[in-house]
Design a protein around this motif. Structure first.
Motif, PDB file in Angstrom:
ATOM      1  N   ILE A 130       0.844  -1.198   0.000  1.00 52.44           N
ATOM      2  CA  ILE A 130       0.000   0.000   0.000  1.00 52.44           C
ATOM      3  C   ILE A 130       0.877   1.244   0.000  1.00 52.44           C
ATOM      4  CG2 ILE A 130      -1.739   1.320   1.282  1.00 52.44           C
ATOM      5  CD1 ILE A 130      -2.823  -1.214   0.081  1.00 52.44           C
ATOM      6  N   MET A 131       0.558   2.202  -0.877  1.00 52.33           N
ATOM      7  CA  MET A 131       1.293   3.461  -0.931  1.00 52.33           C
ATOM      8  C   MET A 131       0.456   4.556  -0.284  1.00 52.33           C
ATOM      9  SD  MET A 131       3.286   5.163  -4.141  1.00 52.33           S
ATOM     10  CE  MET A 131       1.856   5.772  -5.024  1.00 52.33           C
ATOM     11  N   LEU A 132       0.918   5.021   0.866  1.00 54.23           N
ATOM     12  CA  LEU A 132       0.187   6.024   1.635  1.00 54.23           C
ATOM     13  C   LEU A 132       0.448   7.438   1.119  1.00 54.23           C
ATOM     14  CD1 LEU A 132       0.888   4.602   5.222  1.00 54.23           C
ATOM     15  CD2 LEU A 132      -1.171   4.263   3.828  1.00 54.23           C
ATOM     16  N   MET A 133      -0.392   8.354   1.564  1.00 51.55           N
ATOM     17  CA  MET A 133      -0.276   9.795   1.285  1.00 51.55           C
ATOM     18  C   MET A 133      -0.517  10.143  -0.180  1.00 51.55           C
ATOM     19  SD  MET A 133       2.645  11.092   3.969  1.00 51.55           S
ATOM     20  CE  MET A 133       4.082  10.301   3.261  1.00 51.55           C
ATOM     21  N   GLY A 134      -1.371   9.359  -0.829  1.00 52.89           N
ATOM     22  CA  GLY A 134      -1.747   9.670  -2.201  1.00 52.89           C
ATOM     23  C   GLY A 134      -0.820   9.061  -3.231  1.00 52.89           C
ATOM     24  N   ASP A 135      -0.971   9.509  -4.483  1.00 52.71           N
ATOM     25  CA  ASP A 135      -0.201   8.931  -5.589  1.00 52.71           C
ATOM     26  C   ASP A 135       0.733   9.937  -6.241  1.00 52.71           C
ATOM     27  OD1 ASP A 135      -2.047  10.560  -6.801  1.00 52.71           O
ATOM     28  OD2 ASP A 135      -2.733   9.075  -8.262  1.00 52.71           O
ATOM     29  N   THR A 136       0.967  11.079  -5.565  1.00 46.63           N
ATOM     30  CA  THR A 136       1.796  12.129  -6.146  1.00 46.63           C
ATOM     31  C   THR A 136       2.931  12.497  -5.196  1.00 46.63           C
ATOM     32  OG1 THR A 136      -0.151  13.010  -7.286  1.00 46.63           O
ATOM     33  CG2 THR A 136       1.795  14.417  -7.196  1.00 46.63           C
ATOM     34  N   CYS A 137       4.167  12.441  -5.701  1.00 45.36           N
ATOM     35  CA  CYS A 137       5.373  12.645  -4.899  1.00 45.36           C
ATOM     36  C   CYS A 137       5.940  14.051  -5.124  1.00 45.36           C
ATOM     37  CB  CYS A 137       6.408  11.587  -5.304  1.00 45.36           C
ATOM     38  SG  CYS A 137       7.902  11.560  -4.301  1.00 45.36           S
ATOM     39  N   THR A 138       6.605  14.598  -4.106  1.00 51.62           N
ATOM     40  CA  THR A 138       7.251  15.897  -4.271  1.00 51.62           C
ATOM     41  C   THR A 138       8.670  15.767  -4.809  1.00 51.62           C
ATOM     42  OG1 THR A 138       7.907  15.827  -1.937  1.00 51.62           O
ATOM     43  CG2 THR A 138       5.903  17.050  -2.482  1.00 51.62           C
ATOM     44  N   ARG A 139       9.158  14.555  -4.940  1.00 56.37           N
ATOM     45  CA  ARG A 139      10.496  14.329  -5.487  1.00 56.37           C
ATOM     46  C   ARG A 139      10.385  13.923  -6.962  1.00 56.37           C
ATOM     47  NH1 ARG A 139      14.132  12.757  -0.882  1.00 56.37           N
ATOM     48  NH2 ARG A 139      13.425  14.202   0.745  1.00 56.37           N
ATOM     49  N   GLY A 140      11.511  14.016  -7.662  1.00 54.28           N
ATOM     50  CA  GLY A 140      11.536  13.662  -9.081  1.00 54.28           C
ATOM     51  C   GLY A 140      12.712  12.781  -9.414  1.00 54.28           C
ATOM     52  N   CYS A 141      12.784  11.602  -8.808  1.00 54.34           N
ATOM     53  CA  CYS A 141      13.864  10.663  -9.100  1.00 54.34           C
ATOM     54  C   CYS A 141      13.754  10.189 -10.553  1.00 54.34           C
ATOM     55  CB  CYS A 141      13.807   9.477  -8.145  1.00 54.34           C
ATOM     56  SG  CYS A 141      14.062   9.917  -6.398  1.00 54.34           S
ATOM     57  N   ARG A 142      14.894  10.013 -11.202  1.00 61.58           N
ATOM     58  CA  ARG A 142      14.915   9.736 -12.632  1.00 61.58           C
ATOM     59  C   ARG A 142      14.616   8.280 -12.973  1.00 61.58           C
ATOM     60  NH1 ARG A 142      20.095  11.802 -15.401  1.00 61.58           N
ATOM     61  NH2 ARG A 142      18.770  11.603 -17.244  1.00 61.58           N
ATOM     62  N   PHE A 143      14.437   7.442 -11.972  1.00 67.88           N
ATOM     63  CA  PHE A 143      14.129   6.027 -12.221  1.00 67.88           C
ATOM     64  C   PHE A 143      12.674   5.691 -11.943  1.00 67.88           C
ATOM     65  CE2 PHE A 143      15.089   6.308  -7.725  1.00 67.88           C
ATOM     66  CZ  PHE A 143      14.120   5.514  -7.145  1.00 67.88           C
ATOM     67  N   CYS A 144      11.944   6.618 -11.339  1.00 73.20           N
ATOM     68  CA  CYS A 144      10.629   6.313 -10.759  1.00 73.20           C
ATOM     69  C   CYS A 144       9.486   6.873 -11.595  1.00 73.20           C
ATOM     70  CB  CYS A 144      10.570   6.868  -9.340  1.00 73.20           C
ATOM     71  SG  CYS A 144       9.034   6.495  -8.477  1.00 73.20           S
ATOM     72  N   SER A 145       8.439   6.070 -11.776  1.00 71.87           N
ATOM     73  CA  SER A 145       7.309   6.474 -12.615  1.00 71.87           C
ATOM     74  C   SER A 145       6.150   7.083 -11.830  1.00 71.87           C
ATOM     75  CB  SER A 145       6.794   5.263 -13.413  1.00 71.87           C
ATOM     76  OG  SER A 145       6.310   4.265 -12.534  1.00 71.87           O
ATOM     77  N   VAL A 146       6.300   7.226 -10.506  1.00 73.12           N
ATOM     78  CA  VAL A 146       5.246   7.837  -9.701  1.00 73.12           C
ATOM     79  C   VAL A 146       5.113   9.312 -10.080  1.00 73.12           C
ATOM     80  CG1 VAL A 146       4.532   8.437  -7.345  1.00 73.12           C
ATOM     81  CG2 VAL A 146       5.573   6.217  -7.812  1.00 73.12           C
ATOM     82  N   THR A 148       4.719  13.331 -10.007  1.00 75.69           N
ATOM     83  CA  THR A 148       5.373  14.313  -9.152  1.00 75.69           C
ATOM     84  C   THR A 148       4.696  15.679  -9.259  1.00 75.69           C
ATOM     85  OG1 THR A 148       6.965  14.996 -10.847  1.00 75.69           O
ATOM     86  CG2 THR A 148       7.586  13.142  -9.450  1.00 75.69           C
ATOM     87  N   ALA A 149       4.789  16.447  -8.174  1.00 77.83           N
ATOM     88  CA  ALA A 149       4.269  17.818  -8.138  1.00 77.83           C
ATOM     89  C   ALA A 149       4.865  18.523  -6.925  1.00 77.83           C
ATOM     90  CB  ALA A 149       2.744  17.828  -8.050  1.00 77.83           C
ATOM     91  N   ARG A 150       5.007  19.845  -7.002  1.00 76.28           N
ATOM     92  CA  ARG A 150       5.542  20.593  -5.863  1.00 76.28           C
ATOM     93  C   ARG A 150       4.555  20.630  -4.709  1.00 76.28           C
ATOM     94  NH1 ARG A 150       8.524  25.974  -8.443  1.00 76.28           N
ATOM     95  NH2 ARG A 150      10.199  24.841  -9.560  1.00 76.28           N
TER      96      ARG A 150
END
Length: 372
Positions: A130-146, A148-150
């Motif tokens: 389970i991925m908590l805190m929604g589906d949008t990350c504040t980081r922008g790692c170059r390997f990850c497809s999740v 992103t948003a500020r």
């Protein structure tokens, strides 16, 4: 003669010295021995249609490039082919998640093991991370497809309760909770994660909980909050070797900060099992992998997983190398020799890995009964 697939046909063209012309009238009897073997030992029609190779002895005969040349995108080798996820457990789990507005890293990160884990696999129990805190990350790692948003949407106050409800309804005895990074929140969402753990333990005191956490920008108070929440396994991924951190991860993340998080969690709760993960195939050297593993053991990290990096979309980092199953087996041996309690190393191994969860379940239970 067994029907050969497109990859085998392309290989025959390469061996003939021309990718532009292959005489249709040429018979197998006139082919050199190397090309005869490719024709006769190629996959059958069902394997070609399903995208899987059941005869694993063919892995050693794979002729495709494993290291990327400039401007090239590597083809997927046969050992990384997985089945399309289907089945009652898969559909039931997906519908349950949608009804409760929950997200999983299995889907967001395009995990290749989703069919096995959600469908039950050889262990017969469906699991999901389970991925908590929604589906949008504040980081922008170059390997990850999740995504992103500020400034992602606010946290859902019902998410901890909905998560606990879903997990209890599924009847799981081991669960992995992970989350996006939320640098826009003062504590990085640590209280939100801890509340989810507490609610789960209240409903089922014997359930075992692993949390795969962010680094909380190095905020050790946030690490304390998670470590004291009642979880059993504290996981945080270093992702890659130190030399590639800036190339692979968001600039706000780094190796030393990640190791500090793992060390602090263990110092706060000495009985916690700590765990991390490394992706291979990003351009790292063997010496770099070995020194990274050594540094993790020196930091008293208990468990390590190593898996193949796979490019999720064309916008992300390209795969620099496909690591063979034999090389992954070698790193598993190295991990065991270095003293990790558990080393899961394989092309399709991910940080939340079904087989590893069963090992950790037994390990935690033994520790609780003072058997070890």
């Amino acid at each position: 003669m067994r029907l050969n697939g497109l990859r085998r046909a392309t290989e025959l063209l390469r061996l003939s010295g021309s990718a532009e012309f292959c005489p249709p009238y040429r018979t197998s009897s006139s082919l050199p021995d190397e090309r005869k073997d490719l024709l006769h030992n190629g996959p059958d029609l069902q394997e070609f249609l399903s995208g899987t190779l059941t005869d694993k002895t063919l892995w050693a005969e794979y002729k495709g490039n494993l290291k990327r040349q400039k401007g090239e995108r590597l083809r997927l080798p046969p050992w990384l082919k997985t089945e399309i996820p289907i089945g009652k457990n898969y559909n039931k789990l997906k519908n349950s998640l949608r009804n409760l507005n929950l997200h999983t890293v299995c889907e967001e990160a395009k995990c290749p093991n989703i069919g096995e884990c959600w469908g039950g696999g050889e262990y017969g129990t469906a699991t999901a991370t389970i991925m908590l805190m929604g589906d949008t990350c504040t980081r922008g790692c170059r390997f990850c497809s999740v995504k992103t948003a500020r400034n992602p949407p606010p946290l859902d106050p019902e998410e901890p309760n909905n998560t606990a409800k879903a997990i209890i309804d599924w009847g799981l005895d081991y669960v992995v909770l992970t989350s996006v990074d939320r640098d826009d929140i003062p504590d990085g969402g640590a209280e939100h994660i801890a509340k989810t753990v507490t609610l789960l333990k209240e409903r089922n005191p014997v359930i075992l909980i692993e949390c795969l956490t962010p680094d909380f920008r190095g905020d050790l108070k946030a690490v304390d909050t998670i470590a004291k929440s009642g979880l059993d396994v504290y996981a945080h991924n270093v992702e890659t070797v130190p030399a590639l951190q800036r190339h692979v991860r968001d600039p706000r993340a780094n190796f030393d900060q990640s190791v500090t998080v793992l060390k602090h969690a263990k110092n706060t709760q000495p009985d916690l099992i700590t765990k991390t993960s490394i992706m291979l195939g990003l351009g790292e050297t063997d010496d770099q992998v070995y020194s990274t593993m050594t540094a993790l053991r020196e930091a008293d990290v208990d468990c390590l997983t190593l898996g193949q990096y796979m490019q999720p979309t064309k916008r992300h980092l390209k795969v620099e190398e496909y690591i063979t199953p034999e090389k992954f087996k070698y790193w598993e041996t190295v991990g065991n020799e270095l003293g990790f309690l558990y080393t899961a190393s394989g092309p399709l191994v991910r940080s939340s890995y079904k087989a590893g969860e069963f090992f950790l379940k037994n390990l935690v239970n033994k520790r609780k009964t003072k058997a070890i």
